[in-house]
Write an enzyme that holds these catalytic residues in place. Structure first.
Site, PDB file in Angstrom:
ATOM      1  N   GLY A   1      76.637  68.331  12.008  1.00 17.27           N
ATOM      2  CA  GLY A   1      77.976  68.842  11.134  1.00 17.27           C
ATOM      3  C   GLY A   1      78.043  70.314  11.512  1.00 17.27           C
ATOM      4  O   GLY A   1      77.347  70.998  12.013  1.00 17.27           O
TER       5      GLY A   1
ATOM      6  N   TYR B   1      72.474  69.557  12.855  1.00 11.70           N
ATOM      7  CA  TYR B   1      72.404  69.913  11.374  1.00 11.70           C
ATOM      8  C   TYR B   1      71.450  69.137  10.833  1.00 11.70           C
ATOM      9  O   TYR B   1      70.700  69.594   9.686  1.00 11.70           O
ATOM     10  CB  TYR B   1      73.900  69.810  11.000  1.00 11.70           C
ATOM     11  CG  TYR B   1      73.909  70.167   9.633  1.00 11.70           C
ATOM     12  CD1 TYR B   1      74.089  71.411   8.998  1.00 11.70           C
ATOM     13  CD2 TYR B   1      73.757  69.276   8.468  1.00 11.70           C
ATOM     14  CE1 TYR B   1      74.246  71.622   7.661  1.00 11.70           C
ATOM     15  CE2 TYR B   1      73.833  69.405   7.216  1.00 11.70           C
ATOM     16  CZ  TYR B   1      74.124  70.629   6.740  1.00 11.70           C
ATOM     17  OH  TYR B   1      74.265  71.158   5.274  1.00 11.70           O
TER      18      TYR B   1
ATOM     19  N   HIS C   1      71.982  66.744  21.030  1.00 11.85           N
ATOM     20  CA  HIS C   1      72.664  65.258  20.645  1.00 11.85           C
ATOM     21  C   HIS C   1      72.239  64.355  21.570  1.00 11.85           C
ATOM     22  O   HIS C   1      73.206  64.228  22.851  1.00 11.85           O
ATOM     23  CB  HIS C   1      73.984  65.840  20.773  1.00 11.85           C
ATOM     24  CG  HIS C   1      74.463  66.557  19.332  1.00 11.85           C
ATOM     25  ND1 HIS C   1      74.952  66.131  18.511  1.00 11.85           N
ATOM     26  CD2 HIS C   1      74.597  68.123  19.524  1.00 11.85           C
ATOM     27  CE1 HIS C   1      75.282  67.133  17.677  1.00 11.85           C
ATOM     28  NE2 HIS C   1      75.241  68.342  17.965  1.00 11.85           N
TER      29      HIS C   1
ATOM     30  N   GLU D   1      73.118  61.291  21.465  1.00  8.99           N
ATOM     31  CA  GLU D   1      74.134  60.049  21.435  1.00  8.99           C
ATOM     32  C   GLU D   1      75.006  60.444  22.570  1.00  8.99           C
ATOM     33  O   GLU D   1      75.911  59.542  22.820  1.00  8.99           O
ATOM     34  CB  GLU D   1      74.926  60.183  20.183  1.00  8.99           C
ATOM     35  CG  GLU D   1      75.738  61.250  19.705  1.00  8.99           C
ATOM     36  CD  GLU D   1      74.840  62.449  19.097  1.00  8.99           C
ATOM     37  OE1 GLU D   1      75.399  63.205  18.331  1.00  8.99           O
ATOM     38  OE2 GLU D   1      73.571  62.437  19.214  1.00  8.99           O
TER      39      GLU D   1
ATOM     40  N   SER E   1      99.996  41.863  18.140  1.00 10.97           N
ATOM     41  CA  SER E   1     100.491  42.754  18.853  1.00 10.97           C
ATOM     42  C   SER E   1     100.389  42.430  20.459  1.00 10.97           C
ATOM     43  O   SER E   1     101.134  42.986  21.123  1.00 10.97           O
ATOM     44  CB  SER E   1      99.985  44.210  18.786  1.00 10.97           C
ATOM     45  OG  SER E   1      98.823  44.215  19.133  1.00 10.97           O
ATOM     46  N   GLY E   2      99.694  41.528  20.755  1.00  6.08           N
ATOM     47  CA  GLY E   2      99.216  41.096  22.047  1.00  6.08           C
ATOM     48  C   GLY E   2      98.201  42.087  22.716  1.00  6.08           C
ATOM     49  O   GLY E   2      97.689  41.758  23.690  1.00  6.08           O
ATOM     50  N   GLY E   3      97.766  43.178  22.207  1.00 10.96           N
ATOM     51  CA  GLY E   3      96.414  43.749  22.667  1.00 10.96           C
ATOM     52  C   GLY E   3      95.125  43.089  22.162  1.00 10.96           C
ATOM     53  O   GLY E   3      95.148  42.009  21.563  1.00 10.96           O
ATOM     54  N   VAL E   4      94.030  43.327  22.757  1.00 19.71           N
ATOM     55  CA  VAL E   4      92.895  42.924  22.777  1.00 19.71           C
ATOM     56  C   VAL E   4      92.369  42.676  21.370  1.00 19.71           C
ATOM     57  O   VAL E   4      91.728  41.815  21.124  1.00 19.71           O
ATOM     58  CB  VAL E   4      91.752  43.695  23.611  1.00 19.71           C
ATOM     59  CG1 VAL E   4      91.306  45.051  23.209  1.00 19.71           C
ATOM     60  CG2 VAL E   4      90.453  42.877  23.611  1.00 19.71           C
ATOM     61  N   ASP E   5      92.789  43.765  20.445  1.00 16.73           N
ATOM     62  CA  ASP E   5      92.290  43.731  19.113  1.00 16.73           C
ATOM     63  C   ASP E   5      92.902  42.384  18.403  1.00 16.73           C
ATOM     64  O   ASP E   5      91.932  41.656  17.627  1.00 16.73           O
ATOM     65  CB  ASP E   5      92.588  44.903  18.515  1.00 16.73           C
ATOM     66  CG  ASP E   5      91.998  46.114  19.203  1.00 16.73           C
ATOM     67  OD1 ASP E   5      91.107  45.803  19.700  1.00 16.73           O
ATOM     68  OD2 ASP E   5      92.526  47.369  19.125  1.00 16.73           O
ATOM     69  N   SER E   6      94.132  42.394  18.213  1.00 19.20           N
ATOM     70  CA  SER E   6      94.852  41.381  17.382  1.00 19.20           C
ATOM     71  C   SER E   6      94.705  40.008  18.003  1.00 19.20           C
ATOM     72  O   SER E   6      94.570  39.098  17.436  1.00 19.20           O
ATOM     73  CB  SER E   6      96.104  42.035  17.285  1.00 19.20           C
ATOM     74  OG  SER E   6      97.021  41.840  18.564  1.00 19.20           O
ATOM     75  N   SER E   7      94.659  40.115  19.412  1.00 21.67           N
ATOM     76  CA  SER E   7      94.444  38.771  20.185  1.00 21.67           C
ATOM     77  C   SER E   7      93.135  38.121  19.773  1.00 21.67           C
ATOM     78  O   SER E   7      92.957  37.093  19.735  1.00 21.67           O
ATOM     79  CB  SER E   7      94.803  39.029  21.699  1.00 21.67           C
ATOM     80  OG  SER E   7      96.098  39.338  21.922  1.00 21.67           O
TER      81      SER E   7
ATOM     82  N   LYS F   1      85.860  49.198  20.429  1.00 23.05           N
ATOM     83  CA  LYS F   1      86.634  48.609  21.277  1.00 23.05           C
ATOM     84  C   LYS F   1      85.940  47.869  22.370  1.00 23.05           C
ATOM     85  O   LYS F   1      86.086  46.695  22.605  1.00 23.05           O
ATOM     86  CB  LYS F   1      87.388  49.628  21.927  1.00 23.05           C
ATOM     87  CG  LYS F   1      88.332  48.858  23.200  1.00 23.05           C
ATOM     88  CD  LYS F   1      89.519  48.154  22.472  1.00 23.05           C
ATOM     89  CE  LYS F   1      90.536  49.142  22.019  1.00 23.05           C
ATOM     90  NZ  LYS F   1      91.754  48.333  21.452  1.00 23.05           N
TER      91      LYS F   1
END
Length: 542
Positions: free
Chosen positions: A78, A106, A192, A194, A246-252, A398
């Site tokens: 932080g 932090y 860090h 990560e 939308s045609g992207g990977v998320d909505s598809s 993603k």
């Protein structure tokens, strides 16, 4: 243990898992967020070990954590100093839960302070890469090599350890770079682990997850799909769902998931708002209807969306107006087709995080984390939304969505498609969006896509696109003076979109794209290349 007043959350539902509170029965690691830009990256790294993790507010109480039943807790980094007035703190009762705790930057300093140690300003601040010298190669630092490079970002340091803590590692400027109380499984690292710059960082995280927390790798793609389908069926019942496609990977991916869960009770609606790439609306509708056999309603709405952006310059206003208009169109069309009770969206975890309102301590008004930008499907939703939302992917990154898509049989051409923003080309035109500017950018974008595919470099980039600037510059074409727009090429590499670096694209590819854009796209006479990373920039320009 010191006693401190701790603000409590009144509603834990916002902090539950991606399917309500089902994560109570799932092995998980809880991450308490103190305003770090890397908190979500910690979550992603843990999920790479096939263990579920989720980012919660630092104000989450010990009692609320009991309800979530985590196997371990991570305190994030932080921007504050733990000794400052009104610095954010965790519920001190957390230390009595008997759970393994890992403090990062932090988070480590807060652990030290709350358990009786001391944190003070460093004589020498430490930012960037530092060599980690390991004093105890066991437990948390098993399989982490001494001399490994770790990413530092701190101006304070631990000057006195709490009782029963020992030093595990140090650097030239940080005597307590890693610490532990082995008996109570409490650990802290000043660096860090990560971030990708930290060598052995993932090994450290695996040690904490598997050995300290004794987790099993149960967070798998197949397990997520099964649970998501079960949750969708339980939530939706026999009702109908309208999906914003939308045609992207998320909505598809979401379309495939919902179709598998509820079949023909899913209706996909593709709204052609006029901000898509050349040829994509027609290709998308044909692909879903003829190849996937999923019903798609194609709505032509270019003029009304463009009218909403008339004279709008501010990118936040653009996003909110586009989001609001999306809902308006959905409601109008759903009444014609409906009734629909649920609206499904392919919202992802980074969308939610970046759209979050400023995290303000209710006791002090102090800002902890800052909103980066609103996403059209998060920040633009009205409070009186008629639909109930269905967002099974909202806690996924993603790369996790791509894995889910593949497991559902989504074609690689969609799975590996570059991310494309919901507001489309509207936020790749800086300033006012007009029909003329859309045509210019659409043609320039077409050249970019053609050439990166033709050259075989498409999969070398996380994203590759063009941005149109609202300025003009002087040029010469055919011995004639021109005064036209510049186009910015933005090619970036990334793992999850949370951080990104500009891609070192081959000069030959850039030269070909530049020559074609200048010669083929009317209204452009200059092409430049964006070499800014995220941070300090963002991937999109707006």
């Amino acid at each position: 243990m010191p006693s401190q007043t701790q603000p409590s959350l009144t509603d834990l539902e916002e902090n539950s898992g991606p399917h309500g509170n089902s994560n109570v029965d799932r092995q998980m690691i809880a991450i308490l967020d103190f305003g770090s830009q890397y908190s979500e990256l910690i979550a992603r790294r843990i999920r790479e070990t096939q263990v579920y993790s989720e980012v919660l507010s630092y104000r989450t109480t010990a009692e609320q954590l009991k309800q979530l039943n985590p196997k371990g807790i991570i305190l994030s980094g932080g921007p504050n100093s733990v000794y400052a007035d009104h610095a954010p703190v965790c519920d001190p009762k957390i230390w009595d839960l008997g759970l393994p705790v890992l403090g990062v930057c932090y988070g480590m300093q807060l652990m030290v302070q709350q358990l009786g140690g001391r944190v003070e300003p460093s004589k020498t601040a430490e930012y960037g890469k530092a060599s980690l010298v390991i004093d105890d190669p066991t437990d948390l630092l098993t399989n982490v090599e001494s001399g490994a490079t770790m990413w530092m970002s701190h101006g304070d340091s631990v000057t006195q350890l709490p009782d029963d803590f020992v030093v595990l590692a140090h650097t030239t400027n940080t005597p307590c770079a890693a610490i532990a109380n082995h008996q109570h499984r409490l650990y802290g690292v000043q660096f860090h682990p990560e971030v990708v710059h930290s060598e052995g960082g993932q090994a450290l995280i695996r040690n904490f997850v598997y050995h300290s927390c004794e987790c099993e790798p149960t967070w798998t793609t197949d397990a997520f799909v099964e649970e998501a389908i079960r949750e969708v069926k339980a939530r939706v019942g026999d009702k109908r769902v309208l999906l914003a496609l939308s045609g992207g990977v998320d909505s598809s991916t979401l379309a495939f998931l919902l179709h598998k869960a509820i079949g023909d009770r899913l209706t996909c609606m593709f709204i052609d708002q006029g901000f898509m790439r050349k040829g994509e609306p027609e290709r998308l509708v044909k692909l879903f209807q003829e190849q996937f056999h999923i019903s798609v309603v194609h709505v032509q709405a270019r003029e009304r969306f463009l009218a909403q952006l008339d004279g709008v310059m501010d990118p936040e206003v653009k996003r909110k107006r586009i989001g609001h208009e999306f809902i308006q169109v959905f409601e109008e069309e759903s009444r014609r087709l409906g009734p629909f009770d649920y609206l499904a969206q392919g919202t992802l975890y980074p969308d939610v995080i970046e759209s979050a309102d400023t995290n303000v301590d209710p006791a002090t008004g102090e800002r902890v984390a800052v909103k980066i930008k609103s996403h059209h499907n998060v920040g633009g939703l009205p409070k009186d939304l008629r639909f109930k939302l269905v967002e099974p992917l909202r806690k996924l990154f993603k790369d996790e969505v791509r894995k889910v898509g593949r497991s559902l049989g989504l074609p690689e051409e969609i799975v590996n498609r570059h991310p494309f923003p919901g507001p489309g080309l509207a936020i790749r035109i800086i300033g006012e969006v007009t029909a003329e500017r859309l045509n210019i950018l659409r043609d320039a974008d077409w050249v970019v896509r053609q050439e990166i595919n033709r050259s075989g470099y498409y999969h070398d980039f996380w994203q590759a696109f063009a941005v149109l600037l609202p300025i003009r510059s002087v040029g010469v074409m055919g011995d004639q003076r021109t005064y036209a727009h510049p186009v910015v090429l933005r090619f970036i590499s990334s793992e999850d979109g949370m951080t990104a670096d500009w891609s070192r694209a081959p000069y030959e590819l850039l030269e070909t794209i530049s020559n074609r854009i200048v010669n083929e796209v009317k209204g452009v006479n200059r092409v430049v290349y964006d070499i800014t990373s995220k941070p300090p920039g963002t991937i999109e320009w707006e």
